[in-house]
Design an enzyme around this catalytic site. Structure first.
Site, mmCIF file in Angstrom:
data_model
loop_
_atom_site.group_PDB
_atom_site.id
_atom_site.type_symbol
_atom_site.label_atom_id
_atom_site.label_comp_id
_atom_site.label_asym_id
_atom_site.label_seq_id
_atom_site.Cartn_x
_atom_site.Cartn_y
_atom_site.Cartn_z
ATOM 1 N N SER A 32 0.858 -1.184 0.000
ATOM 2 C CA SER A 32 0.000 0.000 0.000
ATOM 3 C C SER A 32 0.890 1.229 0.000
ATOM 4 O O SER A 32 2.051 1.167 0.416
ATOM 5 C CB SER A 32 -0.888 0.003 1.253
ATOM 6 O OG SER A 32 -1.503 1.261 1.445
ATOM 7 N N TYR A 92 -1.947 -0.984 10.253
ATOM 8 C CA TYR A 92 -1.993 -1.190 8.805
ATOM 9 C C TYR A 92 -0.703 -0.725 8.140
ATOM 10 O O TYR A 92 -0.114 -1.452 7.323
ATOM 11 C CB TYR A 92 -3.197 -0.444 8.233
ATOM 12 C CG TYR A 92 -3.389 -0.603 6.749
ATOM 13 C CD1 TYR A 92 -3.919 -1.774 6.219
ATOM 14 C CD2 TYR A 92 -3.068 0.430 5.860
ATOM 15 C CE1 TYR A 92 -4.119 -1.926 4.850
ATOM 16 C CE2 TYR A 92 -3.266 0.287 4.493
ATOM 17 C CZ TYR A 92 -3.787 -0.888 4.001
ATOM 18 O OH TYR A 92 -3.976 -1.029 2.647
#
Length: 251
Positions: free
Chosen positions: A130, A143
């Site tokens: 990401s 995350y």
């Protein structure tokens, strides 16, 4: 026929990956924890309910793949968004769960895929990271840490496996249109005291192209990285994000 495995492949980015690989002639295997979503996958696909953070389930999955003749491309795509909170407010259980699924799942996928690829002297591992794994992101410590770890794992895999003709790369999506991102927007709006639309506008404004990306954009990159066209591409972190200028913009 070439075979691809996509984890978390019954919806979102993973489903788009399955469709894209099927379109170029791959035998598609997908895993997910959502049985209803698996049941809705194309009948030509091999769909398995698997928790990627469970060692026994992952070992069993790859035993099935080995019996079917091995695998050419593996997309370690599974991950969860984790909590949206300041680091001091993140529960230890939520931290562990996000890391176990997002980073641990990528590790187990690579652990069991590599012997099959070594046996045939080729293969491509494509890990979904990401832009949060490149820049970090406030209120998303689990995350961001997990996705940063995915990149470190990929770099190590590229080094270890290159001599065996196996490539490893990471795709870093930006904000991807879809239900999962809508959940992120809603939680972030609460955490920041903003509206959903203001958070959305902020994400878009943080990219040079002033846009979100589509699951199909990520899938198309995965197909390229699995192809002969990328035969000498390994160890790379490839952002598909409209070019992030500011990872935490305000509208």
């Amino acid at each position: 026929m070439n075979r691809v495995l996509v984890t978390a492949g019954a919806s979102g980015i993973g489903f788009a990956m399955g469709q894209a690989f099927a379109a170029v002639g791959y035998d598609v295997w997908v895993t997910d924890v959502d049985q209803a979503a698996l049941d809705a996958c194309p009948l030509a696909w091999t769909a398995r309910k698997v928790d990627v953070s469970d060692d026994d389930q992952m070992r069993g999955l790859f035993e099935q793949i080995a019996s079917a003749g091995g695998v050419d491309v593996v997309c370690a795509n599974a991950g969860i968004a984790g909590p949206t909170a300041l680091v001091e407010d993140v529960a230890w259980h939520d931290w562990q769960t996000c890391l176990n699924v997002t980073l641990g799942g990528a590790f187990l996928t690579a652990k069991y895929a590599t012997p099959l690829m070594k046996a045939r002297g080729s293969g491509a591992l494509i890990l979904t990271s990401s832009t949060a794994g490149v820049f970090g992101y406030p209120n998303r410590a689990p995350y961001a840490a997990a996705k940063w770890g995915v990149i470190g794992l990929m770099k190590t895999l590229a080094m270890e496996l290159g001599p065996y003709g196996i490539r490893a790369n990471a795709i870093c999506p930006g904000a991807v249109e879809g239900p999962r991102m809508e959940g992120v927007l809603a939680r972030e709006a609460v955490a920041k005291g903003m509206t959903r639309d203001d958070v959305y506008a902020g994400y878009a404004a943080g990219t040079s192209m002033r846009t979100f990306v589509r699951a199909e954009d990520i899938a198309n990159m995965a197909v390229f990285l699995g192809s002969e066209g990328a035969a000498r591409v390994s160890g790379q972190v490839i952002n598909v994000d409209g070019h992030t200028e500011n990872p935490d913009p305000k509208p």
